[in-house]
Design an enzyme around this catalytic site. Structure first.
Site, PDB file in Angstrom:
ATOM      1  N   TYR A 143      35.709  37.063  52.629  1.00 18.10           N
ATOM      2  CA  TYR A 143      36.561  37.829  53.550  1.00 18.10           C
ATOM      3  C   TYR A 143      35.813  38.039  54.850  1.00 18.10           C
ATOM      4  O   TYR A 143      34.706  38.585  54.869  1.00 18.10           O
ATOM      5  CB  TYR A 143      36.948  39.174  52.948  1.00 18.10           C
ATOM      6  CG  TYR A 143      37.862  39.976  53.853  1.00 18.10           C
ATOM      7  CD1 TYR A 143      39.149  39.513  54.126  1.00 18.10           C
ATOM      8  CD2 TYR A 143      37.435  41.155  54.442  1.00 18.10           C
ATOM      9  CE1 TYR A 143      40.000  40.222  54.972  1.00 18.10           C
ATOM     10  CE2 TYR A 143      38.283  41.874  55.281  1.00 18.10           C
ATOM     11  CZ  TYR A 143      39.559  41.415  55.542  1.00 18.10           C
ATOM     12  OH  TYR A 143      40.387  42.107  56.385  1.00 18.10           O
ATOM     13  N   ASP A 235      27.865  36.471  57.346  1.00 15.63           N
ATOM     14  CA  ASP A 235      28.695  37.662  57.519  1.00 15.63           C
ATOM     15  C   ASP A 235      28.084  38.767  56.657  1.00 15.63           C
ATOM     16  O   ASP A 235      28.290  38.823  55.451  1.00 15.63           O
ATOM     17  CB  ASP A 235      30.131  37.362  57.092  1.00 15.63           C
ATOM     18  CG  ASP A 235      31.059  38.557  57.279  1.00 15.63           C
ATOM     19  OD1 ASP A 235      30.556  39.672  57.529  1.00 15.63           O
ATOM     20  OD2 ASP A 235      32.282  38.378  57.157  1.00 15.63           O
ATOM     21  N   LYS A 264      30.234  48.356  59.227  1.00 15.66           N
ATOM     22  CA  LYS A 264      29.984  49.372  58.214  1.00 15.66           C
ATOM     23  C   LYS A 264      28.708  50.162  58.489  1.00 15.66           C
ATOM     24  O   LYS A 264      28.692  51.063  59.317  1.00 15.66           O
ATOM     25  CB  LYS A 264      30.010  48.746  56.829  1.00 15.66           C
ATOM     26  CG  LYS A 264      31.376  48.110  56.488  1.00 15.66           C
ATOM     27  CD  LYS A 264      31.453  47.642  55.079  1.00 15.66           C
ATOM     28  CE  LYS A 264      32.742  46.870  54.798  1.00 15.66           C
ATOM     29  NZ  LYS A 264      33.972  47.659  54.894  1.00 15.66           N
TER      30      LYS A 264
END
Length: 424
Positions: A143, A235, A264
């Site tokens: 993702y 990522d 995050k």
């Protein structure tokens, strides 16, 4: 548990927001999600006063838990009191950039943005701009945010958008391959090598269960991208500053990508993203280069302060030791429970990440297809609710990761293991 207030809030939300939520995963809970009123350490309290041990932690950003340590809280309040934002550079964004460059092996320069999605969008654009090529190789089930270049399904031979609103012509520039499948990557380069701008991968798949790379997989990706003058993008929106500590997962695997995306944890719980990497590549961003990238809220002073002080606190205290120790206790305890009660299931994770995956054969998943073939309906429709009834808040489906924070305690782990024993 009483949930009258959450039900009423969801009823109101359905009248003014699509699906009653602002991010689709929040609606995965049936018949409706509970609404959180506030957080407390490693717990959340909902609108009806129900208290839960929180292993979702905002889907990852809350490494320190819901109660921020005093130095972090004070710095955030100070920055907020000085003014919302200015539209000019501030010292605090330089401070955070210097901290990241000092600790993350691959990062020589960095551009801050506003979300993990914006980070991956910018990284893909940068890779294409820097190489003059069009295609991006991604892992099936990986993702990389809600962006046109990676919202795809299928395989290298037949790829299509995975969302309405994305033209087929966009998807044709993306090559999905199974995670841990060196042969598929090699075949993609044999057919399209001259037009592959980058391979983008999560070091550990974190949104499709938790799937670990096999030995040598990331080294292989590093070698084949170098052979073809393509870029390797890690990522690390999920793994960054969680796996491998301040050096991120790339230091754990001892593989240095060309570009790294962050989100995050780098913002301490506030909206943030970033793209870091080789100086010659990051310098391709405007205004120093031809790849346009900009954002009014990029480098927001409150977010920068939250990120810097959170990472400093982690560096100067026992944050990683505490989190990793609790993570080990959870995974060891869950492995014992699974071995005894559900030997076909698998316990996955590392550092502060964990998940029980309802596999059917007791084998750790090698790729996203293995997780997709697990008992996902059982996990969501039966198991999740049983855990909630025992006061344990797990991620909303089989695929999302779960996280340990500095705010969690040994008692939280013990209570959670007892709940798993009952629910499994």
């Amino acid at each position: 548990m009483n949930d009258d207030n959450s039900r009423e809030l969801y009823d109101r939300a359905l009248s003014v927001m699509p699906g009653g939520v602002n991010s689709a995963v929040r609606a995965a809970i049936e018949p409706y999600p509970f609404f959180v009123q506030n957080g407390d350490g490693g717990h959340v309290i909902d609108a009806d006063g129900n208290r839960y041990i929180d292993w979702v932690m905002g889907l990852g950003p809350l490494m320190l838990g819901h109660d921020l340590p005093q130095p972090v809280q004070s710095r955030i309040q100070q920055k907020a009191s000085e003014g919302p934002m200015y539209g000019t550079p501030t010292e605090i964004e330089v401070d955070l950039a210097e901290f990241v460059v000092r600790h993350v092996p691959s990062v020589e320069k960095i551009r801050f943005v506003n979300s993990g999605t914006e980070a991956t969008v910018s990284a893909v654009r940068l890779a294409r701009g820097a190489t003059g090529r069009n295609k991006i190789v991604v892992n099936q089930g990986g993702y990389h945010g809600a962006q046109e270049s990676t919202l795809v399904e299928g395989d290298a031979e037949s790829v299509a958008p995975s969302s309405a609103g994305i033209p087929q012509s966009f998807a044709e520039h993306t090559i999905p391959v199974p995670f841990n499948d060196e042969t598929a990557v090699r075949e993609a380069f044999e057919e399209h090598g001259d037009d592959i701008a980058a391979v983008m991968t999560e070091p550990i798949l974190g949104n499709y269960g938790i799937v670990h790379p096999e030995d040598g997989y990331h080294e292989f990706l590093r070698e084949i991208t170098e052979e073809h003058d393509s870029l390797l993008i890690f990522d690390e929106v999920i793994t960054g500053f969680r796996v491998g500590g301040l050096g991120c997962a790339q230091s754990e695997f001892d593989v240095t990508p060309d570009l790294t995306t962050f989100g995050k944890l780098i913002g301490g719980g506030f909206p943030v993203g970033a793209v870091g990497g080789r100086a010659d590549l990051i310098e391709q961003f405007a205004p120093s280069g031809p790849v346009f990238q900009a954002g009014t809220f990029s480098g927001h002073p409150v977010t920068m302060a939250a990120g810097l002080e959170s990472l400093r606190f982690a560096a100067e205290n026992d944050v990683y030791d505490h989190i990793d120790e609790l993570g080990d206790r959870l995974r060891d305890g869950l492995s014992d429970i699974v071995d005894d009660q559900a030997p076909e299931y698998t316990v996955a994770g590392t550092a502060g990440m964990f998940k029980v995956i309802f596999t059917r054969d007791g084998q750790a998943p090698r790729n996203a297809a293995d997780v997709k073939n697990a008992e996902t309906d059982r996990w969501r429709r039966i198991f999740w609710g049983q855990m909630k009834e025992q006061g344990v808040f797990l991620s909303q489906n089989q695929f999302e990761c779960q996280f340990v924070s500095y705010g969690h305690t040994d008692e939280d782990v013990d209570e959670t293991l007892e709940a798993y024993k009952h629910a499994l």
